[in-house]
Scaffold this motif. Sequence first.
Motif, PDB file in Angstrom:
ATOM      1  N   ALA A 271       1.023  -1.230   0.056  1.00 52.02           N
ATOM      2  CA  ALA A 271       0.077  -0.168  -0.019  1.00 52.02           C
ATOM      3  C   ALA A 271       0.964   1.183  -0.009  1.00 52.02           C
ATOM      4  O   ALA A 271       0.690   1.881   0.933  1.00 52.02           O
ATOM      5  CB  ALA A 271      -0.979  -0.026   1.268  1.00 52.02           C
ATOM      6  N   ILE A 272       1.874   1.389  -0.862  1.00 50.35           N
ATOM      7  CA  ILE A 272       2.879   2.221  -1.081  1.00 50.35           C
ATOM      8  C   ILE A 272       2.226   3.591  -1.898  1.00 50.35           C
ATOM      9  O   ILE A 272       1.903   3.358  -2.921  1.00 50.35           O
ATOM     10  CB  ILE A 272       4.017   1.846  -1.342  1.00 50.35           C
ATOM     11  N   LEU A 273       1.976   4.465  -1.271  1.00 52.12           N
ATOM     12  CA  LEU A 273       1.279   5.844  -1.864  1.00 52.12           C
ATOM     13  C   LEU A 273       2.331   7.070  -1.815  1.00 52.12           C
ATOM     14  O   LEU A 273       2.964   7.347  -0.798  1.00 52.12           O
ATOM     15  CB  LEU A 273       0.029   6.065  -1.413  1.00 52.12           C
ATOM     16  N   THR A 274       2.112   7.838  -2.860  1.00 45.47           N
ATOM     17  CA  THR A 274       2.850   9.354  -2.824  1.00 45.47           C
ATOM     18  C   THR A 274       1.746  10.092  -2.999  1.00 45.47           C
ATOM     19  O   THR A 274       0.809  10.055  -4.114  1.00 45.47           O
ATOM     20  CB  THR A 274       4.072   9.290  -3.757  1.00 45.47           C
ATOM     21  N   THR A 275       1.932  11.384  -2.573  1.00 45.92           N
ATOM     22  CA  THR A 275       0.884  12.475  -2.640  1.00 45.92           C
ATOM     23  C   THR A 275       1.758  13.697  -2.776  1.00 45.92           C
ATOM     24  O   THR A 275       2.813  13.958  -2.089  1.00 45.92           O
ATOM     25  CB  THR A 275      -0.207  12.525  -1.658  1.00 45.92           C
ATOM     26  N   SER A 276       1.253  14.692  -3.759  1.00 46.14           N
ATOM     27  CA  SER A 276       1.870  15.932  -4.099  1.00 46.14           C
ATOM     28  C   SER A 276       1.725  16.726  -2.631  1.00 46.14           C
ATOM     29  O   SER A 276       0.731  16.491  -1.763  1.00 46.14           O
ATOM     30  CB  SER A 276       1.349  16.510  -5.090  1.00 46.14           C
ATOM     31  N   ILE A 277       2.847  17.850  -2.308  1.00 44.69           N
ATOM     32  CA  ILE A 277       2.595  18.530  -1.175  1.00 44.69           C
ATOM     33  C   ILE A 277       2.303  19.974  -1.665  1.00 44.69           C
ATOM     34  O   ILE A 277       3.074  20.414  -2.707  1.00 44.69           O
ATOM     35  CB  ILE A 277       4.121  18.614  -0.360  1.00 44.69           C
ATOM     36  N   HIS A 278       1.450  20.690  -1.591  1.00 49.11           N
ATOM     37  CA  HIS A 278       1.040  21.845  -2.212  1.00 49.11           C
ATOM     38  C   HIS A 278       1.625  23.189  -1.360  1.00 49.11           C
ATOM     39  O   HIS A 278       2.095  23.970  -2.028  1.00 49.11           O
ATOM     40  CB  HIS A 278      -0.361  22.063  -2.265  1.00 49.11           C
ATOM     41  N   ALA A 279       1.903  22.834  -0.004  1.00 54.12           N
ATOM     42  CA  ALA A 279       2.422  23.975   0.903  1.00 54.12           C
ATOM     43  C   ALA A 279       2.928  23.418   2.077  1.00 54.12           C
ATOM     44  O   ALA A 279       2.530  22.246   2.426  1.00 54.12           O
ATOM     45  CB  ALA A 279       1.448  25.104   1.048  1.00 54.12           C
ATOM     46  N   CYS A 280       4.035  24.073   2.699  1.00 56.55           N
ATOM     47  CA  CYS A 280       4.436  23.606   3.733  1.00 56.55           C
ATOM     48  C   CYS A 280       5.123  24.521   4.520  1.00 56.55           C
ATOM     49  O   CYS A 280       5.592  25.803   4.004  1.00 56.55           O
ATOM     50  CB  CYS A 280       5.420  22.455   3.636  1.00 56.55           C
ATOM     51  N   ARG A 281       5.526  24.515   5.824  1.00 52.14           N
ATOM     52  CA  ARG A 281       6.293  25.268   6.681  1.00 52.14           C
ATOM     53  C   ARG A 281       7.247  24.520   7.571  1.00 52.14           C
ATOM     54  O   ARG A 281       6.903  23.262   8.069  1.00 52.14           O
ATOM     55  CB  ARG A 281       5.578  26.162   7.510  1.00 52.14           C
ATOM     56  N   LEU A 282       8.487  24.766   7.374  1.00 56.97           N
ATOM     57  CA  LEU A 282       9.669  23.908   7.944  1.00 56.97           C
ATOM     58  C   LEU A 282      10.045  24.640   9.377  1.00 56.97           C
ATOM     59  O   LEU A 282      10.037  25.646   9.440  1.00 56.97           O
ATOM     60  CB  LEU A 282      10.720  23.339   7.277  1.00 56.97           C
TER      61      LEU A 282
END
Length: 282
Positions: A271-282
């Motif tokens: 069940a290996i899935l990848t999804t895009s990241i639209h925004a983030c703060r580190l």
Amino acid sequence: MLRIAVPNKGSLSGPASAMLHEAGYRQRKESKELVVVDPENGVEFFYLRPKDIAIYVSSGKLDIGITGRDLLLDSGASAEEILPLNFGRSTFRYATKPGTANGPEDFHGMTIATSYEGIVAKHLAEKGIDASVVHLDGAVETAIQLGVAQIIADVVETGTSLRNAGLEVIGEPILTSEAVVIRGNGTSADNPQAQQFLRRLQGVLVARSYVMMDYDCRAEHLERAVALTPGLESPTVSPLHNEGWVAVRAMVPAKEAQRIMDDLYELGARAILTTSIHACRL
């Protein structure tokens, strides 16, 4: 309001506006707009010629600008690079007819044609080369054919236009450039609006470079799986209803995602899935 300069045309204009849009800022709807006010974010955008942006920012009239590293250095303006933006990359090189010279050490007494007089003059001075520099706007490849110069210095991407003109690249790169955020040398780094702006752009850069990966694996394989997906600080691990299985979530570099998925599958993860990241703060 924070006053920001943005390229109004050229290769930097579209990608810069796209990045600002991804960062949540209002952008112009047509190329004739010279100023866009974004009251919700407390920002004014001024669309200027890329070559002029460093001058405006160094004058203190504008707080921040987006331009090319090459344009910043060529301007000689009192401004500094504070964030590379990972687009608009180019390499600045010397070129000439085959047999004319092998590198800058052979340029003594010659004339060099370029649109970036400041960069070339500084490079020659650093190497102690006594050569003349002629400023030309636009394509400089014909300068050698017309006898204006023996050498040219220009942005090189594929080198096709140089080869078509019967020229070859010589010597090491003078400069590797890309789009950068700049501010005036006397501008405070503590401006909270400017810091928020930079955080947003950094978030876009990370979101473009990473994907979120989720997968299930057996608990006895967890340490090996985590070694493949360490995340930025540490992955999230949760127990599953089926005893002996865990769910793992971690950010992974987008360019390595397919290889990591292969390695996880070989390890027994499912069940290996990848999804895009639209925004983030580190």
